[in-house]
Design an enzyme around this catalytic site. Structure first.
Site, PDB file in Angstrom:
ATOM      1  N   GLY A   1      -0.781   0.531  -5.078  1.00 40.11           N
ATOM      2  CA  GLY A   1      -2.122  -0.073  -4.875  1.00 40.11           C
ATOM      3  C   GLY A   1      -3.157   0.720  -5.770  1.00 40.11           C
TER       4      GLY A   1
ATOM      5  N   TYR B   1      11.068  -4.901  -6.688  1.00 42.91           N
ATOM      6  CA  TYR B   1       9.821  -4.832  -7.641  1.00 42.91           C
ATOM      7  C   TYR B   1       8.798  -3.690  -7.272  1.00 42.91           C
ATOM      8  CZ  TYR B   1       4.981  -6.089  -9.145  1.00 42.91           C
ATOM      9  OH  TYR B   1       3.875  -6.186  -9.592  1.00 42.91           O
TER      10      TYR B   1
ATOM     11  N   CYS C   1       0.861  -1.110  -0.012  1.00 46.65           N
ATOM     12  CA  CYS C   1       0.090   0.134  -0.064  1.00 46.65           C
ATOM     13  C   CYS C   1       0.926   1.218  -0.148  1.00 46.65           C
ATOM     14  CB  CYS C   1      -0.771   0.205   1.379  1.00 46.65           C
ATOM     15  SG  CYS C   1      -2.142  -1.430   1.580  1.00 46.65           S
TER      16      CYS C   1
ATOM     17  N   ASN D   1       0.477   1.516   6.221  1.00 50.35           N
ATOM     18  CA  ASN D   1       1.136   0.596   5.149  1.00 50.35           C
ATOM     19  C   ASN D   1       1.909  -0.369   5.747  1.00 50.35           C
ATOM     20  OD1 ASN D   1       4.060   1.028   3.091  1.00 50.35           O
ATOM     21  ND2 ASN D   1       2.530  -0.612   2.823  1.00 50.35           N
ATOM     22  N   GLY D   2       1.451  -1.709   5.318  1.00 50.33           N
ATOM     23  CA  GLY D   2       2.268  -2.813   5.886  1.00 50.33           C
ATOM     24  C   GLY D   2       1.191  -3.874   6.604  1.00 50.33           C
TER      25      GLY D   2
HETATM   26  P1  AMP Z   1       4.126 -14.869 -11.431  1.00 52.12           P
HETATM   27  O1  AMP Z   1       5.349 -15.749 -11.170  1.00 52.12           O
HETATM   28  O2  AMP Z   1       3.263 -15.206 -12.647  1.00 52.12           O
HETATM   29  O3  AMP Z   1       3.294 -15.181 -10.155  1.00 52.12           O
HETATM   30  O4  AMP Z   1       4.494 -13.342 -11.556  1.00 52.12           O
HETATM   31  C1  AMP Z   1       5.645 -12.900 -11.039  1.00 52.12           C
HETATM   32  C2  AMP Z   1       5.659 -11.326 -11.343  1.00 52.12           C
HETATM   33  O5  AMP Z   1       4.842 -10.733 -10.752  1.00 52.12           O
HETATM   34  C3  AMP Z   1       7.011 -10.759 -11.009  1.00 52.12           C
HETATM   35  O6  AMP Z   1       8.143 -10.676 -12.463  1.00 52.12           O
HETATM   36  C4  AMP Z   1       6.452  -9.244 -10.652  1.00 52.12           C
HETATM   37  O7  AMP Z   1       6.841  -8.492 -11.807  1.00 52.12           O
HETATM   38  C5  AMP Z   1       5.246  -9.458 -10.259  1.00 52.12           C
HETATM   39  N1  AMP Z   1       5.204  -9.504  -8.675  1.00 52.12           N
HETATM   40  C6  AMP Z   1       6.325  -9.993  -8.019  1.00 52.12           C
HETATM   41  N2  AMP Z   1       5.798  -9.957  -6.465  1.00 52.12           N
HETATM   42  C7  AMP Z   1       4.570  -9.565  -6.669  1.00 52.12           C
HETATM   43  C8  AMP Z   1       3.503  -9.255  -5.723  1.00 52.12           C
HETATM   44  N3  AMP Z   1       3.484  -9.509  -4.348  1.00 52.12           N
HETATM   45  N4  AMP Z   1       2.366  -8.926  -6.204  1.00 52.12           N
HETATM   46  C9  AMP Z   1       2.089  -8.679  -7.464  1.00 52.12           C
HETATM   47  N5  AMP Z   1       2.962  -8.823  -8.229  1.00 52.12           N
HETATM   48  C10 AMP Z   1       4.167  -9.297  -8.101  1.00 52.12           C
END
Ligand code: AMP
Ligand code: SF4
Length: 463
Positions: free
Chosen positions: A34, A249, A8, A108-109
């Site tokens: 978010g 990320y 968030c 946030n958290g």
């Molecule tokens: P997947 O392996 O299909 O679940 O997607 C991985 C990709 O989702 C990564 O390359 C990131 O770009 C993105 N990602 C990583 N961590 C998260 C997260 N906690 N929530 C949403 N997207 C994420």
């Protein structure tokens, strides 16, 4: 494709004209953290005003409703549903009415002991309005009858455990609190004689504020009218275990987190990957947006040209109509398109920030091969994610983590790549010139107790 929840963002303004409008622009710059809901709460010193809704900042706010948010102080929030799930009742900031003074909270958290605290508070008579764990802090603050508000908040903060950046707005003060491990970032900036607070510095830039400093782990900063900000360290022990995934990320590349630029961090990860896992190839590409910096780093270090081989459609929003299974099978692609003429016949190195379930990476490798790539070598800018996160990033079960189920060679086969390499954790530390980071989703070393915080998972670590 991706419905893993994340993070968030919080934003606050103290003592600036047009506080609501500034918060609107601040939240807009934090929108990547978010997109499910957002809200702003302001005060003019006597009354509180609040507007919130489910949707993007530009969908929820307009000139008319912003004009109703009066006062020089504000807090705002953009959310993904983490603890507590979705629904308007869980959209922050929360506003609490109390005879000792109203107040508003944005968080946030994620707290790891909220279930236990909630049960004990309910046993003492508290009634919760939402399923969010953030409300626990408000109840703890009001359970305590002692007069001094700082002491009351300090005591409440020492009872909760987990990851947090809290903004607490009262009619005359703004309190900013960060958990003792510093898991979530929060920074302070100056603007027109007042202050702004943000999860990320990119939002300070967006509103024209000057960066002052980060809030330290276990620190509470108190903004009070006509006074210089005060601060106290409320916890007995501290560490600097900021979430590694913030760098990998979540955060925007133009943000500086604890003195480290996010783009530079990611570029360093790419450079280390080039040194540790070189391969003969024709071009390097990154999955937009979060892996572009890593790909540039890999290309620079390996002298293999960087190319924009994948284009992201930025207009796939929350309300976008998802294609039917039939159209999907026919190859309708929503988010990413390959630049076919660049890729055809080439040996491609593909940088991605992380693999969670593995579906995205598999989909992209397939897409590149269908576009004619001869070989696709995948390089991941962090270690395999083998453990759930309990700190606001909702990768909550071992089952949904592909690397908790399969070893690296099995993951390579599953994503149909010609080779696969994950950046080892010591290089994440090196990339950020850090001694410490939270790396728990890679190595299972959780910086707090876990208290069976999710489901029936019965793991309890403290390192
Ligand atoms: P997947 O392996 O299909 O679940 O997607 C991985 C990709 O989702 C990564 O390359 C990131 O770009 C993105 N990602 C990583 N961590 C998260 C997260 N906690 N929530 C949403 N997207 C994420
Ligand atoms: Fe971040 Fe992973 Fe730690 Fe969660 S477990 S706070 S995602 S580094």
């Amino acid at each position: 494709m991706n419905n893993i929840n994340e993070e968030c963002g919080v934003f606050g303004v103290f003592n600036c004209e047009n506080a609501a409008e500034i918060t609107y622009y601040g939240l807009h710059a934090l929108q990547h953290r978010g997109q499910e809901g957002c809200g702003i709460c302001t005060t003019n010193g006597t009354d509180f005003y609040r507007e919130r809704g489910e949707g993007l900042v530009t969908e929820i706010f307009n000139k008319k409703n912003l004009a109703k948010l009066k006062g020089n102080c504000a807090i705002g929030h953009v959310r993904y549903s983490t603890a507590g799930g979705g629904g308007i009742d869980n959209v922050q900031p929360f506003l609490f009415r109390h005879h000792t003074g109203d107040f508003s909270i944005a968080h946030n958290g994620n707290l790891v002991n909220s279930r236990q605290l909630k049960m004990s508070l309910e046993a003492q008579g508290s009634i919760f309005q939402s399923s969010s764990d953030t409300e626990v802090l408000a109840h703890l603050m009001k359970m305590n009858r002692r007069r001094d508000r700082i002491e009351v908040i300090e005591e409440a903060l020492n009872m909760i455990e987990g990851a947090y950046a809290f903004l607490i707005l009262t009619n005359d003060k703004l309190y900013v609190c960060r958990d003792k491990n510093g898991l979530r970032p929060v920074s302070i900036g100056r603007l027109n004689g007042g202050y702004v607070i943000s999860s990320e510095t990119c939002a300070l830039e967006a509103v024209g504020a000057t960066f002052v400093r980060d809030v330290a782990p276990g620190e509470m900063v108190i903004f009070d009218k006509g006074k210089e900000p005060e601060n106290i360290l409320f916890a007995g022990e501290y560490s600097h275990k900021i979430c590694a995934m913030e760098f990998v990320y979540f955060a925007r590349p133009d943000s500086e987190i604890e003195g480290m630029n996010v783009h530079t961090f990611r570029k360093n990860c790419g450079k280390y990957l080039a040194r540790l896992a070189p391969v003969d190839a024709d071009l390097v590409i990154g999955v937009p947006d979060s892996s572009i910096s890593g790909a540039i780093g890999y290309a620079e270090e390996s002298n293999i040209p960087y190319e924009i081989g994948l284009i992201k459609n930025k207009y796939v929003g929350r309300t976008f109509i998802q294609p039917s299974q039939e159209l999907r099978e026919k190859g309708v692609r929503l988010k990413l398109g390959p630049v076919r003429s660049l890729i055809a016949g080439k040996r491609v190195i593909l940088l991605d920030d992380s693999i969670v379930r593995g579906t995205t990476c598999k989909h992209i490798v397939r897409m590149l091969k269908e576009a004619g790539a001869q070989e696709v070598h995948v390089r991941i800018c962090c270690p395999p994610m083998r453990h759930p996160c309990f700190y606001g990033v909702d990768t909550s079960t071992y089952e949904e983590l592909i690397s908790a189920q399969l070893d690296v060679e099995e993951v390579r086969q599953m994503i149909e790549a010609d080779s696969l390499f994950f950046l080892p954790e010591e290089y994440l530390l090196k990339a950020g010139y850090k001694d410490e980071l939270c790396l728990a989703c890679y190595n299972g070393k959780y910086p707090t107790h876990l208290y069976q915080s999710k489901g029936e998972l019965n793991i309890e670590h403290k390192f």
